[in-house]
Design a protein around this motif. Structure first.
Motif, PDB file in Angstrom:
ATOM      1  N   SER A  90       0.841  -1.177   0.000  1.00  0.00           N
ATOM      2  CA  SER A  90       0.000   0.000   0.000  1.00  0.00           C
ATOM      3  C   SER A  90       0.882   1.235   0.000  1.00  0.00           C
ATOM      4  O   SER A  90       1.450   1.607   1.013  1.00  0.00           O
ATOM      5  N   THR A  91       1.023   1.811  -1.194  1.00  0.00           N
ATOM      6  CA  THR A  91       1.845   3.012  -1.341  1.00  0.00           C
ATOM      7  C   THR A  91       1.024   4.023  -2.142  1.00  0.00           C
ATOM      8  O   THR A  91      -0.103   3.734  -2.514  1.00  0.00           O
ATOM      9  N   PHE A  92       1.592   5.200  -2.389  1.00  0.00           N
ATOM     10  CA  PHE A  92       0.906   6.183  -3.216  1.00  0.00           C
ATOM     11  C   PHE A  92       1.493   6.114  -4.619  1.00  0.00           C
ATOM     12  O   PHE A  92       2.534   6.689  -4.904  1.00  0.00           O
ATOM     13  N   ASP A  93       0.784   5.392  -5.500  1.00  0.00           N
ATOM     14  CA  ASP A  93       1.332   5.111  -6.819  1.00  0.00           C
ATOM     15  C   ASP A  93       1.500   6.349  -7.687  1.00  0.00           C
ATOM     16  O   ASP A  93       2.283   6.347  -8.616  1.00  0.00           O
TER      17      ASP A  93
END
Ligand SMILES: Nc1ncnc2c1ncn2[C@@H]1O[C@H](COP(=O)(O)OP(=O)(O)OP(=O)(O)O)[C@@H](O)[C@H]1O
Ligand SMILES: [Mg+2]
Lengths: 257, 325
Positions: A90-93
């Motif tokens: 879960s990252t900020f793509d």
């Protein structure tokens, strides 16, 4: 010496007829490194969700430093120093690698008032030694200007753990942080986490016990929502119920040994 | 110094070109473009940066326009103060409805804004007709006092003022992109769970974005009021509520210059096509469908990387990335 940081008291969570977490008692002490293992669907992630406030338990209570936090939102718990990573990365793509880290770093060191958000430039942190250091340790320096959506799964994984470490929570809950990583990468990540021992309290969920057996001090084995064994590595493995209901570990480990 | 230039040149070039067009395009057209692009940038920001689509932008346009109109009709004569009153009205309205609206999921957000636009329309047309003069609207062109330095009561000088305001607005949005807030907006758009677990408040980020965007929209409304010298309920007509969304998509969602390029294209289509084709909006509809099927990049989103290649031969890779935004 042993301050109880997080405690679960007979927590139960049901999804319809399914009891995903069944009267689990668990205590995490300050600066300890504990692990949870268990087969697919054992309830590990659900138990994490209860600890972090994704949802409230049907029964039981969650305590943080002796205070009842069962009804608190995830955000209130983060403010108290409890944070987590997600099983599915879960990252900020849509941000660069560096900006992902900046968001984690900023919150650990500054208040998130509207004023601060508006009047702090992201660039200010691009040369921050701590961020550069973490890029280095997680082998992300070469991709730091890249959009996260263009990273490989392994790189994303490492980024997520890097963000969690950078956020400097008191309690770090890691849900299968090693999944999707190559053997060579696993060693690097564990080394970083080892560096945090004594500064942070770490609870790690892992599928393959062989990965973390030298890392954790204490294990909890879950099966179908219940805790079937707790204690040291050997102790857990030799526990008859673990051997019976969780024979995969057994065969895994004997194959490895 | 060099950095400052690098930061500003895109904005200055864009508005320099627009200012130059004033010499061969009709003034009303260029004025309309400047105001409409300010109207659109708020919507584009909400949609492209925060992931909120709003079909109720005319409501916020109306708050600004009527704020200015009430001041100039009933209370004063200075158009600058009028604009300030309009912007404040929009800001206050956004602060009141924002906390309620930004809690909603994106699709309900679109609809609740549309509902607000309908409410504002009937308020202005019927309920408050005593003060708004209903469908006739408020006419105050002759009330507007001439002002020293820039007499914005005259449309040629209004143009200069509107350009300066637009440059300021674009600089603001470019600045926001570089802030922690800008990063949080993009973050909340795609992964609110994660942002929450980093310790940020999605609500706060969204509320701030909502207030900034709709205060900008109110500013456009205030400019319309002074420029036209009249305001009627027409401005918040629900029939026009999709306009800013259409222009946003036309220009390229989430890009800095998309709203400007989209506005020029839209206004040109409207003014030129409508001379030849009765149903020009049908034509715009086809273009939109085409744009969305062709990858949702919009005019600017498609042209920017191409222009970059042409002028920089791919040397400045970071600028390409910047232009795409
Ligand atoms: N939100 C939910 N709604 C319904 N059922 C759920 C939900 N989350 C988990 N479950 C169910 O609860 C049980 C425990 O799931 P959980 O994800 O906690 O297991 P896990 O130990 O993390 O497994 P894995 O090793 O596959 O990650 C599973 O049977 C799962 O299907
Ligand atoms: Mg799981």
């Amino acid at each position: 010496m042993s301050v109880e940081i997080l405690q679960a008291k007979a927590v139960t969570k049901r999804f319809g007829g399914l009891v995903a977490v069944d009267r689990v008692d668990f205590t995490l002490r300050e600066h300890e490194v504990a692990g949870i293992i268990g087969s697919n669907g054992a309830g590990k992630t659900t138990f994490f969700n209860l600890l972090t406030g994704m949802f409230a338990p049907d029964e039981g209570a969650i305590l943080h430093k002796g205070e009842d936090i069962t009804q608190m939102t995830p955000q209130q718990r983060v403010a108290r120093g409890v944070t987590r990573t997600f099983q599915l990365t879960s990252t900020f793509d849509n941000l660069t690698v560096t900006n992902n880290l900046v968001l984690a770093y900023f919150r650990a060191h500054h208040k998130s008032s509207m004023w601060n958000l508006l009047f702090t430039r992201v660039k200010r942190f691009h040369d921050e030694p701590k961020i550069l250091g973490i890029l280095e340790t997680f082998d992300l320096l070469t991709v730091r200007e890249r959009m996260v959506k263009n990273l490989s799964l392994g790189e994303k994984r490492r980024l997520e753990i890097a963000m969690a470490v950078l956020a400097e929570p008191e309690v770090l809950l890691l849900d299968e942080p090693l999944a999707g990583l190559a053997e060579s990468e696993i060693k690097g990540v564990l080394d970083v986490l080892r560096g945090q021992i004594g500064k942070q309290t770490i609870l790690i969920v892992e599928h393959k016990i062989s990965h973390i057996k030298d890392f954790v001090e204490r294990l909890m084995v879950m099966h179908e929502g219940r805790v079937i064994a707790e204690g040291g590595y050997e102790e857990c493995l030799n526990h008859p119920e673990v051997r019976r209901s969780y024979w995969q570990i057994d065969t895994d480990e004997t194959a490895n040994a | 110094m060099k950095n400052a230039f690098k930061w500003w040149w895109g904005i200055l070039l864009a508005f320099g070109l627009l200012a130059a067009s004033r010499f061969f395009l009709p003034l009303p057209f260029v004025n309309e473009v400047v105001i409409f692009s300010i109207y659109t940038i708020g919507c584009s920001f909400l949609l492209g940066r925060v992931g909120f689509i709003s079909f109720g932008q005319p409501a916020y346009l109306a708050f600004g326009a009527y704020g200015t109109a009430f001041y100039l009709f009933y209370f004063g004569t200075n158009p600058y103060i009028g604009i300030l009153v309009g912007v404040c009205a929009g800001f206050i309205a956004a602060c009141i409805v924002g906390p309620l609206f930004v809690r909603l999921r994106s699709d309900y957000f679109a609809l609740v804004n549309l509902a607000l636009a309908v409410i504002v329309f009937y308020m202005m047309q019927k309920v408050l007709a005593e003060y708004t003069k209903g469908d006739n609207g408020l006419w105050f062109l002759t009330n507007i006092a001439s002002t020293p330095v820039l007499n914005i009561g005259r449309s040629s000088e209004f143009f200069i003022f509107a350009m300066l305001v637009a440059i300021g607005v674009w600089a603001l949005y470019k600045y926001l992109d570089d802030t922690i807030f800008g990063a949080c907006c993009l973050a909340t758009k795609i992964n609110e769970g994660k942002l929450q677990f980093l310790g940020y408040s999605n609500f706060k980020v969204r509320l701030l974005a909502f207030i900034v965007a709709n205060t900008t929209t109110a500013l456009a409304g205030a400019l319309y009021a002074v420029y036209l010298g009249s305001v009627s309920p027409e401005i918040t007509s629900p029939a026009r509520s999709a306009d800013p969304v259409v222009v946003t998509i036309l220009g390229g969602v989430g890009t800095l210059f998309g709203p400007l390029v989209g506005t020029i294209a839209y206004t040109a289509l409207r003014d030129v096509l409508s001379k030849f084709i009765g149903n020009w909006e049908l034509f715009v509809g086809f273009i939109l469908v085409f744009i969305m099927l062709a990858g949702e990049k919009g005019l600017w989103g498609s042209a920017a990387p191409w222009l970059q290649k042409l002028f920089f031969r791919g040397k400045a890779a970071d600028d390409v990335a910047e232009a795409r935004r």
